[in-house]
Design a protein around this motif. Structure first.
Motif, PDB file in Angstrom:
ATOM      1  N   SER A   1       0.822  -1.216   0.000  1.00  0.00           N
ATOM      2  CA  SER A   1       0.000   0.000   0.000  1.00  0.00           C
ATOM      3  C   SER A   1       0.852   1.260   0.000  1.00  0.00           C
ATOM      4  N   SER A   2       1.922   1.247   0.793  1.00  0.00           N
ATOM      5  CA  SER A   2       2.801   2.419   0.866  1.00  0.00           C
ATOM      6  C   SER A   2       3.467   2.695  -0.473  1.00  0.00           C
TER       7      SER A   2
ATOM      8  N   THR B   1       2.391   1.821  -3.439  1.00  0.00           N
ATOM      9  CA  THR B   1       1.366   2.249  -4.392  1.00  0.00           C
ATOM     10  C   THR B   1       1.073   3.731  -4.267  1.00  0.00           C
ATOM     11  N   ARG B   2       1.095   4.248  -3.041  1.00  0.00           N
ATOM     12  CA  ARG B   2       0.843   5.678  -2.822  1.00  0.00           C
ATOM     13  C   ARG B   2       1.976   6.538  -3.319  1.00  0.00           C
TER      14      ARG B   2
END
Length: 217
Positions: free
Chosen positions: A211-212, A214-215
């Motif tokens: 997730s990190s 992807t951001r």
């Protein structure tokens, strides 16, 4: 202004592989032969994420005449080899998925690890991930180890990417300090080592690496 991320540089132990605890066991076993009990607190606060030379210097200062550095440097690699052969080399969560994700996006990757080059090549080949990395910078290839920025600057140089365009993935405060000093954005994974005040200030603290990334990408 921060440049867009053009490359990702990974620490190895505790970031790619769940091996910091294995190194701790190897160091603890080697020091036990010299009648010294290495605690987890000391290992993870003082030794994790830095070079073998820094570790030996710390132990020499701490134990003084009681410490036989040559014996230690012979013993702990034997324990490490034994433990990884017996138990394997486990990945940290999300790592296989993350490596494939970055590979499919054609994002160059490197390793910047305080471990020796022989150990990095051994671990990545035994786990079948060596082909993902276009460059490796090892602890025995720089004069000053983490928290000095040298190892990250060397990795960026070998990738032929400006440090400011690199994103570093780290698990230790020494590593975060090194990557930040090199001018890189940093993700610190929330594993066994709690972030200190500096890491909280200069890095993205991540509970989910996928997730990190992807951001930020």
């Amino acid at each position: 202004m921060k440049l867009p991320v053009a490359a990702v540089i990974f620490d190895m132990d505790g970031t790619l592989f769940d091996t910091e605890i294995v190194y701790y066991r190897a160091f603890q076993s080697a020091l036990a032969q010299q009648n010294y009990d290495l605690t987890k607190e000391t290992y993870f606060s003082q030794l994790a994420g830095t070079t073998n030379e820094n570790i030996e210097q710390f132990l020499t200062r701490t134990l003084n005449a009681k410490f036989d550095c040559q014996q230690f440097s012979r013993d702990w690699p034997q324990f490490l080899q034994q433990f990884t052969l017996d138990d394997g080399i486990p990945f940290m969560p999300h790592i296989p998925h993350v490596l494939e994700l970055l590979h499919k996006r054609d994002i160059p990757m490197a390793i910047a690890s305080s471990s020796y080059l022989t150990d990095i090549l051994d671990f990545t080949k035994r786990t079948g991930i060596h082909h993902y990395f276009q460059a490796v910078a090892a602890g025995d290839q720089v004069t000053s180890g983490k928290p000095s920025p040298d190892i990250y600057l060397l990795a960026a140089e070998r990738l032929k990417v400006a440090p400011e365009a690199c994103l570093a993935i780290e698990d230790s405060n020494h590593g975060v300090a090194a990557a930040h000093a090199a001018g890189m954005q940093v993700i610190m994974t929330a594993n066994r080592i709690p972030p200190n005040a500096h890491s909280n200030k200069v890095s993205h603290i991540s509970n989910n690496l996928t997730s990190s990334l992807t951001r930020l990408l």
